[in-house]
Design a protein around this motif. Structure first.
Motif, mmCIF file in Angstrom:
data_model
loop_
_atom_site.group_PDB
_atom_site.id
_atom_site.type_symbol
_atom_site.label_atom_id
_atom_site.label_comp_id
_atom_site.label_asym_id
_atom_site.label_seq_id
_atom_site.Cartn_x
_atom_site.Cartn_y
_atom_site.Cartn_z
ATOM 1 N N ILE A 228 -1.820 9.749 2.685
ATOM 2 C CA ILE A 228 -1.104 9.346 1.479
ATOM 3 C C ILE A 228 0.224 8.700 1.850
ATOM 4 O O ILE A 228 0.991 9.244 2.647
ATOM 5 N N CYS A 229 0.468 7.530 1.256
ATOM 6 C CA CYS A 229 1.683 6.776 1.568
ATOM 7 C C CYS A 229 2.896 7.459 0.951
ATOM 8 O O CYS A 229 2.915 7.747 -0.250
ATOM 9 N N ASP A 230 3.917 7.699 1.797
ATOM 10 C CA ASP A 230 5.147 8.320 1.285
ATOM 11 C C ASP A 230 6.344 7.370 1.431
ATOM 12 O O ASP A 230 7.484 7.808 1.486
ATOM 13 N N SER B 294 8.002 2.268 -2.147
ATOM 14 C CA SER B 294 7.362 1.822 -3.393
ATOM 15 C C SER B 294 6.502 2.934 -3.981
ATOM 16 O O SER B 294 6.471 3.132 -5.206
ATOM 17 N N CYS B 295 5.813 3.637 -3.126
ATOM 18 C CA CYS B 295 4.972 4.733 -3.613
ATOM 19 C C CYS B 295 5.829 5.875 -4.162
ATOM 20 O O CYS B 295 5.468 6.505 -5.163
ATOM 21 N N TRP B 296 6.973 6.118 -3.523
ATOM 22 C CA TRP B 296 7.901 7.130 -4.061
ATOM 23 C C TRP B 296 8.299 6.759 -5.485
ATOM 24 O O TRP B 296 8.227 7.577 -6.397
ATOM 25 N N CYS C 225 3.374 6.297 6.535
ATOM 26 C CA CYS C 225 4.260 5.255 6.003
ATOM 27 C C CYS C 225 3.433 4.109 5.430
ATOM 28 O O CYS C 225 2.206 4.095 5.552
ATOM 29 N N CYS C 226 4.130 3.187 4.823
ATOM 30 C CA CYS C 226 3.562 2.099 4.005
ATOM 31 C C CYS C 226 2.189 1.604 4.461
ATOM 32 O O CYS C 226 1.985 1.264 5.620
ATOM 33 N N LEU C 227 1.278 1.547 3.479
ATOM 34 C CA LEU C 227 -0.084 1.088 3.758
ATOM 35 C C LEU C 227 -0.227 -0.407 3.500
ATOM 36 O O LEU C 227 -1.329 -0.950 3.575
ATOM 37 N N GLY C 228 0.869 -1.054 3.144
ATOM 38 C CA GLY C 228 0.853 -2.504 2.952
ATOM 39 C C GLY C 228 0.265 -2.942 1.630
ATOM 40 O O GLY C 228 -0.175 -4.076 1.491
ATOM 41 N N THR C 229 0.245 -2.039 0.683
ATOM 42 C CA THR C 229 -0.282 -2.397 -0.645
ATOM 43 C C THR C 229 0.713 -1.954 -1.718
ATOM 44 O O THR C 229 0.335 -1.394 -2.746
ATOM 45 N N CYS C 230 1.992 -2.226 -1.452
ATOM 46 C CA CYS C 230 3.095 -1.719 -2.283
ATOM 47 C C CYS C 230 2.998 -2.180 -3.740
ATOM 48 O O CYS C 230 3.454 -1.486 -4.635
ATOM 49 N N ASP C 231 2.404 -3.368 -3.964
ATOM 50 C CA ASP C 231 2.287 -3.854 -5.353
ATOM 51 C C ASP C 231 1.259 -3.059 -6.145
ATOM 52 O O ASP C 231 1.163 -3.219 -7.362
HETATM 53 S S1 FES Z 1 5.190 1.860 -0.011
HETATM 54 FE FE1 FES Z 1 3.232 2.726 -0.325
HETATM 55 S S2 FES Z 1 1.892 1.097 0.127
HETATM 56 FE FE2 FES Z 1 3.849 0.305 0.625
#
Ligand code: FES
Length: 161
Positions: free
Chosen positions: A86-88, A91-93, A127-133
């Motif tokens: 899970i991305c933490d 953007s996900c936060w 960390c970021c999965l590259g799908t922040c949008d």
């Molecule tokens: S911050 Fe979660 S996918 Fe980029």
């Protein structure tokens, strides 16, 4: 090493690792790819695997271990049948990561880094999965799940017996 001990690295795996480091100026440059190869075969990287890889790459087990520990997609303890990443990141936060993470922990009865007692799921923050949008997001195994809401989680988990 005790010759009676079952080796983790087969001859084929060692040949594949040798092929990897041919492409690099130093053997140790193949370390991450070699760790991934071990994990592909065994699902995690044990101390014995670290020891054997150290011999192949002319590195110390400690050096291998620090690479494996730094790279958080290398698992140094056994994982469940399905791994939830899970991305933490930011953007996900902002988009509700905490609610999703709390729900997953409560539903599965585990904390980060743990595996359910039935061996079904391991839960790991990443960390970021590259799908922040399309945040919040998580991987389960190879599947990317995006725009997550707490309400979707039960149905998503059911797809992973
Ligand atoms: S911050 Fe979660 S996918 Fe980029």
């Amino acid at each position: 090493m005790d010759t009676q001990t079952q080796r983790i690295l087969t001859d084929d795996m060692i040949a594949e690792i040798r092929d990897m480091y041919q492409h690099f100026p130093v053997k140790k440059a193949a370390c991450i790819e070699a760790l991934k190869l071990i994990q592909k075969h065994h699902r995690w990287v044990s101390d014995q695997a670290v020891q054997e890889l150290a011999e192949v790459l002319d590195m110390s087990p400690d050096e291998i271990d620090s690479v494996a520990t730094f790279y958080n997609l290398i698992f140094r303890k056994p994982v469940g049948r399905h791994v939830i990443l899970i991305c933490d990141s930011v953007s996900c936060w902002i988009m509700g990561y905490e609610k999703i993470a709390d729900y997953l922990k409560q539903k599965l009865g585990i904390q980060f880094g743990e595996t359910t007692p039935d061996g079904r799921f391991t839960l790991i923050p990443i960390c970021c999965l590259g799908t922040c949008d399309r945040a919040p997001a998580m991987f389960i195994d190879e599947d990317l799940h995006r725009d997550l809401t707490v309400e979707q989680i039960d149905a998503i988990l059911e797809r992973y017996p």
